[in-house]
Design a protein around this motif. Structure first.
Motif, mmCIF file in Angstrom:
data_model
loop_
_atom_site.group_PDB
_atom_site.id
_atom_site.type_symbol
_atom_site.label_atom_id
_atom_site.label_comp_id
_atom_site.label_asym_id
_atom_site.label_seq_id
_atom_site.Cartn_x
_atom_site.Cartn_y
_atom_site.Cartn_z
ATOM 1 N N LEU A 178 48.011 37.994 30.011
ATOM 2 C CA LEU A 178 46.813 38.523 30.406
ATOM 3 C C LEU A 178 46.599 40.101 29.897
ATOM 4 O O LEU A 178 45.534 40.648 29.629
ATOM 5 N N ASP A 179 47.506 40.864 29.598
ATOM 6 C CA ASP A 179 47.526 42.011 28.998
ATOM 7 C C ASP A 179 46.985 42.113 27.807
ATOM 8 O O ASP A 179 46.204 42.874 27.365
ATOM 9 N N VAL A 216 35.093 48.463 31.425
ATOM 10 C CA VAL A 216 34.505 47.693 32.239
ATOM 11 C C VAL A 216 34.499 46.182 32.015
ATOM 12 O O VAL A 216 35.014 45.370 33.000
ATOM 13 N N CYS A 217 34.212 45.868 30.763
ATOM 14 C CA CYS A 217 34.348 44.718 30.481
ATOM 15 C C CYS A 217 35.492 43.801 30.751
ATOM 16 O O CYS A 217 35.652 42.986 31.079
ATOM 17 N N VAL A 277 34.640 34.125 28.742
ATOM 18 C CA VAL A 277 35.228 35.247 28.138
ATOM 19 C C VAL A 277 34.332 35.980 26.872
ATOM 20 O O VAL A 277 33.846 36.793 26.746
ATOM 21 N N ALA A 330 38.096 44.686 32.506
ATOM 22 C CA ALA A 330 38.357 44.678 33.792
ATOM 23 C C ALA A 330 37.632 43.375 34.416
ATOM 24 O O ALA A 330 38.238 42.709 35.129
ATOM 25 N N TYR A 331 36.274 43.265 34.018
ATOM 26 C CA TYR A 331 35.764 41.999 34.581
ATOM 27 C C TYR A 331 36.310 40.650 34.345
ATOM 28 O O TYR A 331 36.256 40.067 35.040
ATOM 29 N N VAL A 332 36.590 40.761 32.841
ATOM 30 C CA VAL A 332 37.063 39.702 32.304
ATOM 31 C C VAL A 332 38.524 39.242 33.069
ATOM 32 O O VAL A 332 38.624 38.266 33.435
ATOM 33 N N ILE A 333 39.507 40.046 33.191
ATOM 34 C CA ILE A 333 40.663 40.095 33.644
ATOM 35 C C ILE A 333 40.559 39.574 35.154
ATOM 36 O O ILE A 333 41.287 38.603 35.779
ATOM 37 N N ALA A 334 39.656 40.377 35.755
ATOM 38 C CA ALA A 334 39.776 39.957 37.148
ATOM 39 C C ALA A 334 39.176 38.557 37.443
ATOM 40 O O ALA A 334 39.289 37.615 38.106
ATOM 41 N N GLY A 335 38.041 38.295 36.562
ATOM 42 C CA GLY A 335 37.531 37.015 36.612
ATOM 43 C C GLY A 335 38.538 35.702 36.227
ATOM 44 O O GLY A 335 38.226 34.824 36.816
#
Lengths: 215, 215, 215, 215
Positions: B89-90, B189-190, B165, B192-197
């Motif tokens: 994920l990282d 932002v993108c 993604v 973070a958004y993706v990872i949270a998603g």
DNA sequence: CATGAATGAGCATTCATTCAT
DNA sequence: CATGAATGAATGCTCATTCAT
């Protein structure tokens, strides 16, 4: 002089709808400029000149197509806005699900809507662009509201996240290939992805989930 | 046959690069088919015929543009793949950040890459399509790995999420308008958004925030 | 201003002759209009622009080529006309042999001479056409003389037969492919064919040779 | 794709044939490359673009022209081959007469056939070249047969003589200028010239007429 | 409604020629 | 002599649109 398309009820506009459908498909496949009137006529099995009984202009044909999509999108927006008793993030989930479902049910029209809008006349283009901005504002406002009640991450720009949401929705029309039964599933996945993506507690690099085995 | 572009080092191929840059901009703005050689020549202040000192074909000009993007994307992929000691994920977060940064630094080239690839010759098109599939597989594999170590939601299709993604990344090139300082912020932002998603525990409708482990 | 080609003795005009040779070959192979200056330059290993050190114009290059052939043909004519003590038909035999030999030794120049003359400027074209008519008159006169002394058939038009003679000669440059040793043999065959063709006692359909086994 | 040329019988394709005729004339006069579509359109009194209702390509127009000639030539060959009860040399005489007649009745098409065949696409060119070789073989075989029965000179190469025969025939289309009544006369002269040219007992230089069996 | 010939403006590409370096 | 960028006119071809039949 101009050709009227207003059918007065009893004559079924079958051919007329067929023209729109064929145009949508070809415009989506080859692009507006990459599609010739000849292509459309060939697909319909008529001659190029005969097409002009159904449409007045290639550009007007595109307009009617895009106008249709715009109307449908407006409907979804109205529905989502008027659904009673939903928290902002839930309303967003509903919005994403509905939009994706619509995109997947007619991906070609959506693709045309997003890719070829700028081929319209200046005036029509301006009008639709303006409408699209209202659409964006609706989503940005929902996200902002979700940020204020703590449901959405306050650390990320609502405007940027709105773009991410749009991306997720719009792109479905591009990669999806007509697997009708999958529509619901895809809509759910996208919705969940978006909601999770918007949620509070952004993950930064190295900040692994406590569930992960990272030391 | 073809134009000899092999410069021997000291004479910088200024005009040559200029042609590529102008073409990228115009292709992005008006589309490949909507851009004429006249347009490009006008922008460069030369005659239409003179353009052919720098390129052999309009299609080949497009190819060189897309080839460049393809090379850059390959570089990012290689970098991300070889970054040491990262959890899946990282690694995805790094991938998204790098890709978005690149998209924002040359949004026009990216737009051309995604919108006009199908205007290339069949053979070139096939090759790039194949490469793109490898690119997709890379991301799908990372997501699958993240699902297996529990970091990404197992309840959603890895393939569909991969498309989400991509959507998030690609779309940035479309709505971004050259605010250089904002690049980093948007990329974060993108990401973070993706990872949270992607993260585990999807939110379903009505599943409000307090159920999440956020403090 | 115009470029002078008059070399003053000590500088060998090697490159100059090479240009003519290459042009002759390419004009013969692809036609005058089918050959570009680029083609010629490529073959010489120089750049298109550099060609203009050797020639002033593509048309002038063609002219120099054709001028050369015209000069050679004139020489043959003069030789044949001044050969002492020959009967008309024998003089024709000599003429055919010499012409065919020349055609076969430089078939490309001859092909250009006959195929591309009409691409010259009006004035040059007129001049050469006029010369060619004098050439034709020379042969027609010889045939007429042969008809008068009974050696050539009086029942066939001298003018038409002259055209047949030209045909036999000119066409050799077209079908012959550089078999140097065969030149003499071909010239003899053509000469014999022509002389027999012109000879008295035309054969009409059904009038078989008494040597033939026809009943 | 391509223009539907299949007329269903009753509507005479007047314009279509006119296009072919004009093209034949201009191609013959100025060469294929020297003739522009503009030239053809001007001659027809229509616009350049309108030409493409009748043809799909300039090259295809050339092909249709040449195809027609090829068909006609094939017909002559078949007729000559199947004419009953003729000795080889008589068959040759018939062949020459028929061919010359045809050449003179449409000299332009013939000129195009021989001069512009190499401007056709590789595949079409190859096919026609192959057919032409069969045509040549037919004549060479006839000459060989005539040599064996003693009617044609055995001292000259059949192949070379065949080329001389072709020369005589083909060249007529070049010098003849549409004097319709003269056709028969010219055809007879050519035929007689060829047959005499092929006949046994070649004349060598100095071999004057009295040595021949002519009375 | 349908046809198909015709329009006319526009497009990518070619090419002989020029000229400053 | 040689270079190579630039010119500008022309070429084959496309295509949305019109209109008489």
């Amino acid at each position: 002089m101009g050709i009227r398309r207003a059918r007065n009820g009893n004559t079924p506009p079958r051919r007329d709808a067929e023209v729109l459908a064929v145009a949508a498909r070809l415009f989506a496949e080859r692009g507006y400029l990459g599609t010739t009137m000849q292509d459309i006529a060939d697909e319909l099995g008529i001659l190029k000149g005969s097409l002009y009984h159904y449409i007045s202009t290639k550009e007007h044909l595109l307009f009617r197509l895009i106008e249709g999509v715009h109307h449908d999108v407006g409907q979804v927006l109205a529905d989502v806005a008027s659904a009673p008793g939903l928290l902002p993030l839930d309303r967003l989930a509903l919005y994403v699900e509905r939009q994706v479902q619509q995109n997947l049910s007619a991906p070609q029209r959506i693709a045309v809507y997003y890719d070829e809008m700028d081929k319209l006349q200046a005036e029509r283009h301006r009008f639709l662009l303006c409408e699209r901005r209202r659409h964006q504002a609706f989503v940005v406002d929902l996200i902002s509201a979700a940020q204020q009640d703590g449901a959405a991450s306050r650390e990320r720009s609502a405007r940027v996240m709105a773009h991410c949401v749009f991306a997720t929705i719009i792109w479905t029309a591009r990669w999806h290939r007509s697997d009708a039964t999958a529509r619901d599933r895809i809509a759910k996945v996208c919705s969940a992805y978006v909601i999770a993506g918007l949620s509070a507690r952004p993950r930064s690099l190295g900040d692994t989930d406590e569930a992960s085995p990272a030391g």
